[in-house]
Enzyme design. Structure first.
Site, short mmCIF file in Angstrom:
data_model
loop_
_atom_site.label_atom_id
_atom_site.label_comp_id
_atom_site.label_asym_id
_atom_site.label_seq_id
_atom_site.Cartn_x
_atom_site.Cartn_y
_atom_site.Cartn_z
N ASP A 63 39.98 -3.43 -0.87
CA ASP A 63 39.43 -4.45 0.16
C ASP A 63 38.58 -5.55 -0.17
O ASP A 63 37.37 -5.20 -0.78
CB ASP A 63 39.08 -3.48 1.87
CG ASP A 63 39.20 -5.02 2.84
OD1 ASP A 63 40.05 -5.36 3.15
OD2 ASP A 63 36.89 -4.86 2.78
N GLU A 108 43.10 -6.79 -2.66
CA GLU A 108 43.24 -8.16 -1.60
C GLU A 108 42.56 -9.05 -1.82
O GLU A 108 41.20 -9.46 -1.69
CB GLU A 108 43.02 -7.43 -0.02
CG GLU A 108 42.98 -8.36 1.33
CD GLU A 108 41.72 -8.74 2.32
OE1 GLU A 108 42.17 -8.97 3.07
OE2 GLU A 108 40.89 -7.27 1.95
#
Length: 735
Positions: free
Chosen positions: A414, A467
């Site tokens: 993330d 990401e």
């Protein structure tokens, strides 16, 4: 009795503890006459006796040398060290026999300490934390924690009435590691660590950074758990994983938040358990044809509203849905169904909760001390100090932990951009340049490269997904080439551009045609995943369905056509839960998806379309084999802005494997539309987003068309097709 302790040491021990308990507790040679001295601190005891180990016979009654419960007994100097047990008489008249915690030696070996200090102990989770084991024939639990700046550390829990004086830990030299074997306790026991900071102040009780299990929120104690007893039902999955995650494999990911996918309406809308999801969620994902499932963070976290992205237990699956072995049952069930499992992993930041990593030993241990590097202003969280070798290893070890202990197939990392840039979401003066004056976080870059190298080297077939929302180069290229080493990268640009295009009224789309074509300029710079993730349906962004332009029928038609375009486009696929049946409201983590919508033929039609797209994507090599190879894609016509039509060809490894994809993003049907194709023969229509079963009007090509010798679009053959309004159609040659 001559071997009394210094009174200052006694007062320290009985009031708040002592930093080197093994130097005074247990059995020692006394400083006077070489007598053999046994000491124990038992604040709950009225009397304490020393017992012969094998017979249980009382050898001596110990003297209370402090009213708080410090006991001592001296044997003559000619006595040799021996094994013994203790009998504790309680004030309420009960008694019990027990081992003396302080007669046991260290559990961690010198090499463990060396590699932990060096930051190269990849399986440090097998050494630090709480581990049930048998030591010297006695069952108990070994505890170990890294807290280099603490004056003293103790284990507290239900077994000692949370009294930090009773189980003080042993410091292991200058390593900063503290350890203790506590006999007679077993899995299921709740515990925390009590630490005295460098200034002599007791800190808030800390959960174990390496805990495998935790109490249900809002409680925060760690729980001893034995990870070594589960027997995996899916054998040989590690060999299949490499095929499932291969670059030329079909990868269609269903992104799921476990707490809100589906709830139990018969029991107050409670969460489903891991065991229930092992049936319901797995069956659904398999029926829908997804190849992978991606779970929003499953790590323990205190606040439901963080969705797991502010984790306090990186090594513990959340107890909201069950225990660690029940989570393994869920993983097992996915693998039995042939589905890979990816988890969201958050090494970018951690919350400030007092029981967690923040200020762990009274200092900025896991984080940077300077808030210009150590705090995320946007999220109110701390940033890991990636340059500290022990912190680096804590995270790298955690990455490999999920594969080794839970057979996880991939990590989606993330917020990588927030890690890479020192000035991420910071104004001038709010960040510190690196040693070369730049804004790149060189420690974070080194960490990410090492993490990827370790995962790909040690977890056979596993994959990592970034990401990363900027133009940082070579995110999904090997580290030896100068890349970050990820296997895949989310294509955030494609997602933003195409959703913006789909939001436009068709009459204006001709002016935004490049939004749909621009992604092909950089499509092969990285190994891209096309993500329609949870981030696109929260914080006021609305549901995917409501991002589409037009009236109700047009919104559904647009969404189906968009999905068809996505599945035809190069790149692996990701769709957040609810998107597969056109959820019509923004995602709410506190409630179930709107499953009732499937009573509506339009919503059910979108679900049917996604199910068929997954099947077609898996069964058509041209649509997945060369996602990252420029030779796997060619435009037929990228410039038909006036009609808002996009047409292209996908190629598989076999020259005969091709797929022709055509999207019409206007509500005007196009009949007798001529399209150039590379060879003659019949072309079978394998997908038409306007089919009646999908909620469309039913226009189409009667299952297929025959190519003519008429050249078109600079190709030797052509087909004349009907393109329904707001639709995507896909053809393959009949071989």
């Amino acid at each position: 009795m001559q071997n009394y302790l210094d009174q200052g040491i006694v007062e320290a021990l009985v009031s708040s503890g002592y930093g080197d308990p093994f130097s005074i507790l247990g059995m020692h040679r006394g400083h006077v006459d070489d007598a053999l001295v046994v000491r124990t601190f038992q604040p709950q005891a009225q009397n304490v006796y020393i017992l012969e180990y094998d017979t249980g016979k009382v050898m001596a009654q110990m003297e209370r040398i402090h009213s708080a419960g410090l006991f001592q007994y001296e044997f003559p100097p000619d006595w040799e060290f021996f094994k013994y047990r203790l009998r504790i008489d309680l004030w309420n008249g009960n008694s019990y026999d027990t081992e003396d915690t302080y007669r046991f030696g260290p559990v961690l070996g010198d090499m463990d300490i060396y590699f932990l200090s060096e930051g190269t102990h990849l399986d440090e989770y097998d050494r630090l934390g709480a581990h049930p084991l048998t030591l010297d024939g006695v069952d108990g639990v070994s505890f170990a924690v890294w807290a280099p700046n603490a004056r003293e550390v103790s284990v507290v829990g239900t077994f000692n009435e949370w009294d930090g004086r009773r189980h003080l830990m042993r410091p292991r030299g200058s390593s900063g590691v503290w350890e203790l074997f506590i006999p007679h306790i077993a899995p299921g026991v709740m515990y925390k660590y009590e630490l005295m900071g460098p200034e002599g102040n007791l800190l808030p009780l800390k959960s174990d950074p390496m805990a495998f299990y935790a109490e249900k929120r809002p409680s925060t104690a760690s729980v001893v758990y034995d990870l070594e007893k589960y027997s995996w039902k899916t054998k040989g999955w590690d060999k299949k994983r490499a095929q499932v995650n291969a670059m030329d494999a079909p990868i269609s990911i269903y992104e799921v938040h476990l707490g809100s996918w589906r709830r139990n309406p018969d029991e107050g809308m409670r969460y489903l358990t891991y065991k229930e999801m092992a049936r319901e969620l797995v069956d659904y994902v398999k029926d829908m044809g997804f190849t992978h499932v991606e779970l929003l963070p499953v790590n323990e976290h205190p606040f439901d509203g963080s969705w797991g992205y502010q984790a306090t237990g990186l090594y513990a699956p959340t107890s909201r849905f069950g225990n660690p072995d029940e989570f393994r049952e869920l993983v097992d069930a996915f693998h039995s169904a042939g589905i890979g499992i990816i988890i969201d992993w958050v090494p970018g930041h951690f919350p400030k909760d007092s029981f967690g990593l923040s200020n762990f030993d009274g200092t900025a241990l896991y984080e940077h001390a300077d808030p210009r590097r150590g705090e995320h202003r946007d999220w109110g969280t701390k940033i890991y100090n990636y340059g500290r070798r022990e912190v680096n290893n804590f995270l790298v070890s955690n990455a490999i932990f999920w594969n080794r202990k839970y057979q996880i197939d991939g990590l989606r990392v993330d917020a990588v951009a927030s890690m890479l840039y020192l000035d991420y979401s910071r104004k001038p003066g709010e960040w510190i340049p690196n040693e070369f004056g730049g804004h790149e976080d060189l420690d974070a870059v080194a960490f990410l490269r090492r993490m990827n190298e370790v995962v790909y080297e040690n977890a056979a077939g596993a994959a990592t997904f970034a990401e990363e929302s900027t133009a940082w180069p070579m995110v999904s290229r090997p580290t030896y080439m100068g890349g970050l080493g990820f296997g895949f990268k989310w294509n955030m640009g494609w997602m933003h551009d195409t959703l913006e295009y789909m939001s436009k009224d068709p009459i204006y789309r001709r002016y935004h045609h490049n939004k749909m074509t621009f992604g092909m300029i950089y499509a092969f710079n990285e190994n891209f995943v096309l993500p329609l993730s949870h981030d696109e349906v929260v914080h006021g962004k609305g549901a995917l369905l409501n991002k589409m332009s037009g009236d109700r029928w047009q919104k559904f038609a647009n969404l189906r056509a968009y999905y068809g375009f996505m599945f035809g486009h190069p790149g692996k696929k990701l769709l957040f839960m609810g998107g597969e049946f056109a959820q019509d409201r923004e995602w709410d983590c506190d409630s179930s998806l709107g499953w009732h919508l499937l009573n509506d033929p339009m919503h059910r039609g979108v679900q049917n379309a996604v199910r068929d797209l997954n099947r077609i994507y898996r069964d058509t090599p041209a649509l997945h084999q060369r996602d990252f190879d420029p030779a796997g894609f060619e435009w037929i016509d990228a410039d038909n802005a006036d009609e808002s039509i996009f047409s292209f060809i996908r190629h598989g490894e076999n020259p005969n494997d091709i797929a022709v994809v055509v999207s019409n993003f206007t509500p005007v049907p196009r009949e007798n539309f001529r399209l150039g194709v590379p060879k003659g023969g019949k072309y079978v229509e394998i997908f038409n987003s306007d089919a009646e079963i999908y909620g469309g009007s039913g226009m189409g090509n009667m299952g297929g068309v025959e190519a003519s010798d008429e050249g078109w679009n600079f190709r030797p053959n052509s087909i004349s097709i009907t393109i329904p309004p707001l639709s995507t159609v896909i053809f393959v040659p009949q071989n």
